[in-house]
Design a protein around this motif. Sequence first.
Motif, PDB file in Angstrom:
ATOM      1  N   VAL A 126     108.888  59.147   2.018  1.00  0.00           N
ATOM      2  CA  VAL A 126     109.897  59.707   2.913  1.00  0.00           C
ATOM      3  C   VAL A 126     110.898  60.500   2.094  1.00  0.00           C
ATOM      4  O   VAL A 126     111.033  60.308   0.876  1.00  0.00           O
ATOM      5  CB  VAL A 126     110.635  58.606   3.706  1.00  0.00           C
ATOM      6  N   GLY A 127     111.606  61.377   2.803  1.00  0.00           N
ATOM      7  CA  GLY A 127     112.641  62.171   2.154  1.00  0.00           C
ATOM      8  C   GLY A 127     113.925  62.126   2.947  1.00  0.00           C
ATOM      9  O   GLY A 127     114.048  61.413   3.949  1.00  0.00           O
ATOM     10  N   LEU A 128     114.882  62.913   2.514  1.00  0.00           N
ATOM     11  CA  LEU A 128     116.188  62.910   3.171  1.00  0.00           C
ATOM     12  C   LEU A 128     116.095  63.372   4.621  1.00  0.00           C
ATOM     13  O   LEU A 128     116.702  62.773   5.512  1.00  0.00           O
ATOM     14  CB  LEU A 128     117.153  63.816   2.397  1.00  0.00           C
ATOM     15  N   ALA A 129     115.341  64.411   4.875  1.00  0.00           N
ATOM     16  CA  ALA A 129     115.314  65.002   6.217  1.00  0.00           C
ATOM     17  C   ALA A 129     114.712  64.050   7.240  1.00  0.00           C
ATOM     18  O   ALA A 129     115.301  63.802   8.304  1.00  0.00           O
ATOM     19  CB  ALA A 129     114.544  66.319   6.191  1.00  0.00           C
ATOM     20  N   ASP A 130     113.520  63.501   6.941  1.00  0.00           N
ATOM     21  CA  ASP A 130     112.890  62.638   7.939  1.00  0.00           C
ATOM     22  C   ASP A 130     113.609  61.294   8.056  1.00  0.00           C
ATOM     23  O   ASP A 130     113.659  60.686   9.129  1.00  0.00           O
ATOM     24  CB  ASP A 130     111.398  62.443   7.646  1.00  0.00           C
ATOM     25  N   THR A 131     114.213  60.825   6.958  1.00  0.00           N
ATOM     26  CA  THR A 131     115.000  59.585   7.040  1.00  0.00           C
ATOM     27  C   THR A 131     116.216  59.784   7.939  1.00  0.00           C
ATOM     28  O   THR A 131     116.521  58.952   8.806  1.00  0.00           O
ATOM     29  CB  THR A 131     115.453  59.144   5.638  1.00  0.00           C
ATOM     30  N   LEU A 132     116.902  60.898   7.737  1.00  0.00           N
ATOM     31  CA  LEU A 132     118.074  61.184   8.564  1.00  0.00           C
ATOM     32  C   LEU A 132     117.679  61.388  10.026  1.00  0.00           C
ATOM     33  O   LEU A 132     118.380  60.938  10.939  1.00  0.00           O
ATOM     34  CB  LEU A 132     118.786  62.423   8.032  1.00  0.00           C
ATOM     35  N   GLU A 133     116.546  62.031  10.249  1.00  0.00           N
ATOM     36  CA  GLU A 133     116.083  62.249  11.622  1.00  0.00           C
ATOM     37  C   GLU A 133     115.807  60.917  12.314  1.00  0.00           C
ATOM     38  O   GLU A 133     116.159  60.724  13.482  1.00  0.00           O
ATOM     39  CB  GLU A 133     114.822  63.115  11.598  1.00  0.00           C
ATOM     40  N   ARG A 134     115.171  59.993  11.583  1.00  0.00           N
ATOM     41  CA  ARG A 134     114.894  58.680  12.169  1.00  0.00           C
ATOM     42  C   ARG A 134     116.192  57.934  12.464  1.00  0.00           C
ATOM     43  O   ARG A 134     116.332  57.286  13.506  1.00  0.00           O
ATOM     44  CB  ARG A 134     114.012  57.864  11.227  1.00  0.00           C
ATOM     45  N   MET A 135     117.159  58.022  11.575  1.00  0.00           N
ATOM     46  CA  MET A 135     118.437  57.337  11.786  1.00  0.00           C
ATOM     47  C   MET A 135     119.171  57.919  12.991  1.00  0.00           C
ATOM     48  O   MET A 135     119.767  57.181  13.783  1.00  0.00           O
ATOM     49  CB  MET A 135     119.301  57.448  10.531  1.00  0.00           C
ATOM     50  N   ARG A 136     119.133  59.243  13.124  1.00  0.00           N
ATOM     51  CA  ARG A 136     119.785  59.868  14.275  1.00  0.00           C
ATOM     52  C   ARG A 136     119.124  59.450  15.585  1.00  0.00           C
ATOM     53  O   ARG A 136     119.794  59.284  16.605  1.00  0.00           O
ATOM     54  CB  ARG A 136     119.742  61.387  14.127  1.00  0.00           C
ATOM     55  N   ALA A 137     117.816  59.285  15.562  1.00  0.00           N
ATOM     56  CA  ALA A 137     117.100  58.882  16.778  1.00  0.00           C
ATOM     57  C   ALA A 137     117.353  57.417  17.119  1.00  0.00           C
ATOM     58  O   ALA A 137     117.346  57.031  18.296  1.00  0.00           O
ATOM     59  CB  ALA A 137     115.603  59.134  16.592  1.00  0.00           C
ATOM     60  N   THR A 138     117.593  56.600  16.086  1.00  0.00           N
ATOM     61  CA  THR A 138     117.761  55.159  16.297  1.00  0.00           C
ATOM     62  C   THR A 138     119.177  54.790  16.715  1.00  0.00           C
ATOM     63  O   THR A 138     119.384  53.867  17.506  1.00  0.00           O
ATOM     64  CB  THR A 138     117.398  54.401  15.001  1.00  0.00           C
ATOM     65  N   PHE A 139     120.159  55.504  16.201  1.00  0.00           N
ATOM     66  CA  PHE A 139     121.558  55.127  16.398  1.00  0.00           C
ATOM     67  C   PHE A 139     121.965  54.991  17.868  1.00  0.00           C
ATOM     68  O   PHE A 139     122.641  54.019  18.233  1.00  0.00           O
ATOM     69  CB  PHE A 139     122.474  56.127  15.687  1.00  0.00           C
ATOM     70  N   PRO A 140     121.605  55.920  18.757  1.00  0.00           N
ATOM     71  CA  PRO A 140     122.051  55.787  20.158  1.00  0.00           C
ATOM     72  C   PRO A 140     121.606  54.482  20.813  1.00  0.00           C
ATOM     73  O   PRO A 140     122.359  53.888  21.592  1.00  0.00           O
ATOM     74  CB  PRO A 140     121.424  57.003  20.847  1.00  0.00           C
ATOM     75  N   MET A 141     120.389  54.031  20.507  1.00  0.00           N
ATOM     76  CA  MET A 141     119.907  52.780  21.092  1.00  0.00           C
ATOM     77  C   MET A 141     120.773  51.604  20.647  1.00  0.00           C
ATOM     78  O   MET A 141     121.137  50.732  21.448  1.00  0.00           O
ATOM     79  CB  MET A 141     118.455  52.541  20.670  1.00  0.00           C
ATOM     80  N   ILE A 142     121.137  51.599  19.367  1.00  0.00           N
ATOM     81  CA  ILE A 142     121.967  50.511  18.842  1.00  0.00           C
ATOM     82  C   ILE A 142     123.354  50.549  19.472  1.00  0.00           C
ATOM     83  O   ILE A 142     123.874  49.532  19.947  1.00  0.00           O
ATOM     84  CB  ILE A 142     122.070  50.617  17.309  1.00  0.00           C
ATOM     85  N   ALA A 143     123.959  51.736  19.480  1.00  0.00           N
ATOM     86  CA  ALA A 143     125.313  51.869  20.021  1.00  0.00           C
ATOM     87  C   ALA A 143     125.355  51.529  21.505  1.00  0.00           C
ATOM     88  O   ALA A 143     126.292  50.869  21.981  1.00  0.00           O
ATOM     89  CB  ALA A 143     125.821  53.288  19.787  1.00  0.00           C
ATOM     90  N   GLU A 144     124.340  51.964  22.238  1.00  0.00           N
ATOM     91  CA  GLU A 144     124.302  51.684  23.679  1.00  0.00           C
ATOM     92  C   GLU A 144     124.235  50.181  23.941  1.00  0.00           C
ATOM     93  O   GLU A 144     124.935  49.655  24.811  1.00  0.00           O
ATOM     94  CB  GLU A 144     123.098  52.377  24.303  1.00  0.00           C
ATOM     95  N   PHE A 145     123.409  49.486  23.176  1.00  0.00           N
ATOM     96  CA  PHE A 145     123.286  48.037  23.346  1.00  0.00           C
ATOM     97  C   PHE A 145     124.611  47.340  23.048  1.00  0.00           C
ATOM     98  O   PHE A 145     125.084  46.506  23.832  1.00  0.00           O
ATOM     99  CB  PHE A 145     122.190  47.494  22.423  1.00  0.00           C
ATOM    100  N   LEU A 146     125.211  47.672  21.915  1.00  0.00           N
ATOM    101  CA  LEU A 146     126.451  46.998  21.523  1.00  0.00           C
ATOM    102  C   LEU A 146     127.585  47.314  22.491  1.00  0.00           C
ATOM    103  O   LEU A 146     128.394  46.437  22.819  1.00  0.00           O
ATOM    104  CB  LEU A 146     126.834  47.399  20.102  1.00  0.00           C
ATOM    105  N   ASP A 147     127.649  48.553  22.963  1.00  0.00           N
ATOM    106  CA  ASP A 147     128.685  48.908  23.942  1.00  0.00           C
ATOM    107  C   ASP A 147     128.484  48.140  25.245  1.00  0.00           C
ATOM    108  O   ASP A 147     129.459  47.690  25.872  1.00  0.00           O
ATOM    109  CB  ASP A 147     128.655  50.413  24.220  1.00  0.00           C
ATOM    110  N   ALA A 148     127.222  47.987  25.666  1.00  0.00           N
ATOM    111  CA  ALA A 148     126.939  47.267  26.913  1.00  0.00           C
ATOM    112  C   ALA A 148     127.341  45.801  26.788  1.00  0.00           C
ATOM    113  O   ALA A 148     127.939  45.220  27.702  1.00  0.00           O
ATOM    114  CB  ALA A 148     125.456  47.384  27.258  1.00  0.00           C
TER     115      ALA A 148
END
Length: 389
Positions: free
Chosen positions: A127-149
């Motif tokens: 893996v590299g910086l670009a695909d790692t960052l892309e995966r993190m950006r895709a994952t973050f909303p799910m985490i934030a949505e759960f914790l906010d709920a």
Amino acid sequence: MEPLTLIEIDLELARRAAEADSIVATLLELDKHQGLTLVRNYPPSGVTEARWLPVRDALALMWEDLGRMRAILDSARAVRGTRAKLDDGQRARLTELLRGRPHELSRTPIPLVERSLTGPSEHVLFVGLADTLERMRATFPMIAEFLDAVDKVNSRVMTGLAPLQDQLDRAGAATPRLRSIGDGIAELLSRSATDPLALTTAEIDARLAELADALRRESATLAELAAMKANWPAAVAAARARLDAVQATRDRAARAKAEVERTIVSSPLPVSPNDIGPLRAQLDAIADNPDAAPALLDLGGRIDAATSAAAAAEDLAQGLLDRRGELRGRLAAYQAKAARLGVGEDRDVIAAHRIADGLLARTPCDLAAVTRAVADYQQLIAEKAGRRP
């Protein structure tokens, strides 16, 4: 991949470093999120647990990805150094670090049946910086949505319950109803802590309204407790007076019961319990302690029950005695009526009167038999007078 120029390398390195710093700040903020604190302190169950498990894994992966990004950036900084010029090899290496996939993520063995004779024995994932960052950006909303709920539900419950709990704390668990309300608050708190996502907004609001209504209905009790504490000697004296009144009622009931048993045929009358002494002892135990207002209130409820039982016993016994007097009065009234109608000297009427009067005179007196005899006497008078009863 065409190697980057020195300027491009420095710009890319600065941009990726800024992104990494931003991710660090976001993850640290996320680590303090009230929703995350809740699921860490109270192991989730039910609906919340089912949603938390993938979020937990995704959050752990976010931190791992951040570590990979920082490792790649550290390697890039080490290669870049502070040199004013870079050779082609250094630029190629930096280009690979910043734009390629230089970090080994995993190795997965390839089953023998799936290999070729000269092929690799395992899959290696880079893996590299670009695909790692892309995966993190895709994952973050799910985490934030759960914790906010989670936090939204828990905050709604806590905000709604806070004033109710405050009122209960001031009052103490003084009555069974208040204790029940306290249990209801604890149950809702437990649910919001362990399975908040199973609670709907409508359900929370309905339960809060139910608890608030129940507490309002107990406001009279709370006021009574406050009044007791404010004038404790008078409250104790009033309780003693009520116990004296119960004892007086019990004494009257006992005398009436004895008279019934002596003069009237009846089924066994209830025996009054011997509870005045224990009630007095309990009152004496708290008489000098104004903080025992809840205990005095509870004692008052038992005095009320004793008062009702004593009054019922007296009413039952006295009612039987009064019934005998009532039948005697009715017989006399019907005798006067018979005389007024001119049938008082009729032999049948005289005989019917003699039967009823004789039953009334017996000791013990059978009230049921007297009632029938008086009714027969009334009927006979009406028939002799040529009238309907």
